[in-house]
Design an enzyme around this catalytic site. Structure first.
Site, PDB file in Angstrom:
ATOM      1  N   CYS A  62      48.318  38.223  34.155  1.00 20.98           N
ATOM      2  CA  CYS A  62      47.958  39.629  33.926  1.00 20.98           C
ATOM      3  C   CYS A  62      46.492  39.912  34.209  1.00 20.98           C
ATOM      4  CB  CYS A  62      48.294  40.027  32.492  1.00 20.98           C
ATOM      5  SG  CYS A  62      49.952  39.550  32.050  1.00 20.98           S
TER       6      CYS A  62
HETATM    7  N1  PMP Z   1      51.150  39.691  25.333  1.00 25.85           N
HETATM    8  C1  PMP Z   1      51.102  38.388  25.676  1.00 25.85           C
HETATM    9  C2  PMP Z   1      50.639  37.376  24.669  1.00 25.85           C
HETATM   10  C3  PMP Z   1      51.510  37.996  26.962  1.00 25.85           C
HETATM   11  O1  PMP Z   1      51.442  36.691  27.306  1.00 25.85           O
HETATM   12  C4  PMP Z   1      51.959  38.977  27.887  1.00 25.85           C
HETATM   13  C5  PMP Z   1      52.352  38.568  29.289  1.00 25.85           C
HETATM   14  N2  PMP Z   1      53.527  37.834  29.345  1.00 25.85           N
HETATM   15  C6  PMP Z   1      51.988  40.323  27.466  1.00 25.85           C
HETATM   16  C7  PMP Z   1      51.571  40.639  26.190  1.00 25.85           C
HETATM   17  C8  PMP Z   1      52.425  41.429  28.408  1.00 25.85           C
HETATM   18  O2  PMP Z   1      53.720  41.283  28.827  1.00 25.85           O
HETATM   19  P1  PMP Z   1      54.360  42.286  29.924  1.00 25.85           P
HETATM   20  O3  PMP Z   1      53.483  42.166  31.133  1.00 25.85           O
HETATM   21  O4  PMP Z   1      55.718  41.739  30.104  1.00 25.85           O
HETATM   22  O5  PMP Z   1      54.341  43.650  29.365  1.00 25.85           O
END
Ligand code: PMP
Length: 396
Positions: A331
């Site tokens: 991310c």
């Molecule tokens: N919180 C944590 C701790 C994450 O590792 C992630 C990414 N897998 C997210 C939030 C965000 O997830 P997403 O991109 O699926 O919304």
């Protein structure tokens, strides 16, 4: 150096997981024949509503929630984090305008807090120690009577360190604030019980335990009132309007059911492979260090740093051998900045840049660990031989 390999070994499971075939099978009827809208009062609608309720039940069971109704479906962890943080902060604005979080949160928590700062809220990022554990003394000092919301990650997916959530919730509740926990990386890998651990709100995500992408949930204890982010027809107890994504929610429920049954045995299996890679690489490659705690860490997480070289160059070399891993959170990959998580743990910029993150999944076996252990020493030696930062005595 061993010969290049052609078959693929996927070791980036925290960035994305394959959907379990049992999950796919459970979803198919809701894509083909059972396509009703859960708000419709006729047979098709009621069938869809029943499917939603069944999934809610399965997810509540996985996390020890008191009631199925405490589960609110969202589009994923990012939305759940936004909903919990912004919804709680704005609802309680008159009682207090401070939010407390940690220095090792996911970017969706950090940026939700930053957007609230622009609206006049205050946010404190509580420090962590060199393992990534929250410094509980400083944490407690950081909560005052204006702090109504605390948001802490259950386990950071990048370093794997598991926070002492029960202790954290005791501190938060003594100070009369709400605790939101981002359990995206942890839920489905380790046992979580929201009631026993005193969690008021918790974010979870379907794909993190082999369900489909684009669906997640926020657990909200029944007595807690928060503001919605999305307004409309009042679905999901008025907290998340819009017609529910029934096929994905069904898959999410099936994935939760499978995770609940297989969590212990799969956790044990992964810990064995994880520790074999960690000990194998640390034993065979000098100047190799573990990020995070050696024991209180997620079963899937291997996060190592190799002095004198860059994580990205390790990834490129591994890819030539058909091995796909990561140098940090997917991310924040676009920023090219060193990881804020590693910096918060006290690492220098150059140390944070030398990290390799392997996240294991159901498809990985001991054979994959053996292959990594076989190819890594030569890869690191070659990269170090080219790096100007490597001391002469380490170069051959
Ligand atoms: N919180 C944590 C701790 C994450 O590792 C992630 C990414 N897998 C997210 C939030 C965000 O997830 P997403 O991109 O699926 O919304």
């Amino acid at each position: 150096m061993p010969v290049h390999k052609t078959s693929n070994i996927y070791l980036d499971n925290s960035a994305g997981k394959p959907v379990d075939s049992r999950v796919v099978d459970s979803m198919l009827p809701y894509l083909k024949t059972s396509f009703g809208n859960p708000s419709s009062l006729h047979k098709y609608g009621q069938e869809a509503k029943q499917a939603l309720d069944n999934s809610r039940e399965k997810i509540a069971d996985l996390i020890g929630a008191e009631k199925a109704e405490t589960i609110i479906f969202t589009s994923g962890a990012t939305e759940s984090n936004n909903l919990a943080i912004k919804g709680t902060a704005t609802r309680n604005r008159k009682k207090g305008n401070k939010i407390l979080t940690s220095a090792v949160e996911h970017i969706s928590v950090i940026n939700s807090c930053k957007s609230l700062i622009r609206q006049g809220f205050q946010t404190t990022f509580s420090p962590v120690d060199s393992f990534g554990f929250l410094d509980l003394e400083k944490f407690e000092e950081n909560i005052d009577d204006q702090t109504k919301l605390v948001s802490i990650v259950y386990a950071n997916g990048e370093i794997g360190t598991i926070q002492p959530i029960k202790k954290i919730s005791e501190i938060v509740h003594k100070k009369d604030a709400y605790l939101h926990v981002d359990a995206t990386a942890a839920c489905g890998q380790i046992q979580i019980d929201v009631q026993k651990e005193g969690i008021d709100m918790m974010t979870i995500s379907s794909n993190d335990f082999y369900g489909p992408r684009g669906v997640g949930a926020l657990y909200i204890k029944e007595s807690i009132r928060i503001d919605p982010l999305i307004h409309g027809g009042g679905q999901e107890r008025g907290l998340r309007s819009g017609t529910e994504n029934v096929p994905s929610i069904v898959g999410f429920g099936k994935a939760a059911e499978i995770a609940r049954v297989e969590l212990k045995s799969e956790g044990k299996r992964l810990i064995k492979i994880r520790d074999d890679i960690i000990h194998g690489l640390m034993g065979s490659i000098p100047y190799t260090f573990l990020n995070g705690h050696p024991i209180r860490r997620l079963p899937d997480n291997v996060s190592l740093r190799f002095s004198f070289i860059e994580g990205e160059s390790i990834l490129l070399s591994l890819a030539m051998f058909g091995v796909f891993a990561s140098s940090g959170s997917a991310c924040t990959a676009k920023t090219l900045q060193p990881s804020h998580v590693l910096l918060a743990m006290g690492l220098k910029h150059e140390e944070a840049h030398g990290s390799l993150m392997i996240t294991l999944g159901r498809q990985n076996t001991q054979k994959d660990a053996d292959y990594i252990k076989e190819i890594m020493p030569a890869i690191i030696e070659r990269l170090r031989s080219m790096s100007p930062l490597t001391p002469k005595e380490l170069k051959r």
